[in-house]
Motif scaffolding. Structure first.
Motif, short mmCIF file in Angstrom:
data_model
loop_
_atom_site.label_atom_id
_atom_site.label_comp_id
_atom_site.label_asym_id
_atom_site.label_seq_id
_atom_site.Cartn_x
_atom_site.Cartn_y
_atom_site.Cartn_z
N GLU A 83 -4.83 15.03 -3.59
CA GLU A 83 -5.92 14.08 -3.56
C GLU A 83 -5.46 13.11 -2.18
N GLN A 105 0.44 5.84 -1.22
CA GLN A 105 -0.57 6.86 -1.41
C GLN A 105 0.00 7.73 -2.72
N THR A 106 -0.98 8.67 -2.90
CA THR A 106 -0.68 9.72 -4.03
C THR A 106 0.58 10.82 -3.91
N ASP A 166 -3.49 6.23 -14.57
CA ASP A 166 -2.46 7.24 -14.38
C ASP A 166 -1.37 7.15 -15.53
N HIS A 209 0.59 5.99 -10.38
CA HIS A 209 -0.31 5.57 -9.32
C HIS A 209 -1.20 4.58 -9.75
N ASP A 210 -1.57 4.34 -10.79
CA ASP A 210 -2.56 2.95 -11.27
C ASP A 210 -2.43 3.05 -12.90
N ARG A 223 -4.82 10.03 -2.03
CA ARG A 223 -5.40 8.68 -2.36
C ARG A 223 -4.53 7.46 -1.72
N ILE A 224 -5.26 6.52 -1.40
CA ILE A 224 -4.67 5.26 -1.07
C ILE A 224 -4.49 4.54 -2.06
N LEU A 225 -3.52 3.97 -2.30
CA LEU A 225 -3.20 3.17 -3.59
C LEU A 225 -2.81 1.63 -3.22
N ASP A 277 0.81 -1.25 -0.09
CA ASP A 277 0.11 0.09 0.01
C ASP A 277 0.85 1.37 0.07
#
Length: 282
Positions: free
Chosen positions: A34, A29-30, A108, A104-105, A36-38, A27
């Motif tokens: 934002e 995050q960004t 992205d 990020h994903d 966001r948890i990634l 895990d």
């Protein structure tokens, strides 16, 4: 070190003593507005005979733009064959190699925002290294406190190609010099829109501040083909940095490997990796 300009055919032959690839999930995050948890993935190459009772040096190895953690090992599996052969032939010592992604994903991956390069510094320090070295047998002995990770920097390298080369400078070298002692920027420093003088200043400042804080550069192996789109900017910046800093010493802790006719492609980057592993961790 003697440079070669074509991968030896022996390195591309299937080797019975194979390493293995594992998927590491962690895990992050960004680290932006934002927040966001990634949930992210990296691939981990473990050399043949990987033994939890031994300690291994670790190379963190990045892809380029619009690619991801699968690039080096899954998209181009001959990279794994080259590593298997290098370790079997004792061309270099076996090490663990980790291929993360600075995106990020999947969505992205289509961004053209180069701020990902510098932003990745937070994930490297706070999430990626702790996830890797909390699980695998590095010199940090699974103690991932920041103090211990700093203490074991000599056993950690960072390299990357293209946008990953820019990330090597921006995320690992400029911002995490206390965590890495070895660097392999493969194809570029600042890209076509960067400011060469700013990069030269940042390189010199990183080295000077590092020395003042007790951290030396073990080796930076810059690599490029002379027909690569990133060659001229990379070469210009590093020539100016070498001229300005007495902490970059050709043949001692720095070199610039140039492939005659080499272009911006995986064959060049695999050759870069082949040479980098022969100077890292010595």
């Amino acid at each position: 070190m003697d440079f070669i300009y074509e991968m030896p055919s022996k390195m591309l032959s299937e080797q019975p003593n194979k390493g293995r690839i594992e998927v590491l999930e962690y895990d992050s995050q960004t680290y932006d507005d934002e927040a966001r948890i990634l949930h992210k993935k990296a691939l981990v190459y473990l050399p043949c005979g990987y033994d939890e009772s031994k300690k291994y040096n670790i190379l963190y190895l990045l892809h380029g733009g619009a690619c991801n953690h699968n690039y080096w090992f899954k998209d181009f599996p001959e990279t794994v064959t080259i590593l298997d052969n290098m370790f079997a032939e004792k061309i270099c010592d076996p090490c663990i190699i980790v291929t993360p992604t600075f995106y990020h994903d999947e969505e992205d991956q289509h961004t053209h925002d180069e701020s990902r390069c510098e932003n990745f510094r937070y994930e490297i320090r706070k999430d990626l290294i702790p996830a890797v070295e909390g699980k695998y047998s590095g010199f940090s002995d699974k103690n991932v406190s920041e103090e211990n990770l700093i203490k074991t920097r000599d056993h950690r390298a960072f390299a990357g190609l293209s946008l990953g080369s820019m990330t090597t400078y921006r995320a690992a070298f400029y911002n995490n010099f206390d965590l890495f002692a070895w660097y392999g920027p493969f194809s570029g420093c600042c890209g076509p829109f960067g400011d060469h003088s700013v990069e030269v200043e940042r390189i010199c400042k990183t080295l000077a501040d590092g020395k003042a804080n007790g951290f030396d550069l073990k080796y930076m192996l810059c690599c490029n083909g002379d027909k690569d789109i990133a060659f001229e900017e990379h070469k210009d910046i590093m020539e100016k940095a070498v001229a300005k800093s007495d902490l970059l010493i050709q043949g001692q802790n720095y070199d610039f490997y140039i492939i005659p006719g080499g272009v911006h492609d995986i064959k060049a980057w695999q050759l870069h990796l082949y040479h980098a592993l022969q100077v890292f961790f010595k």
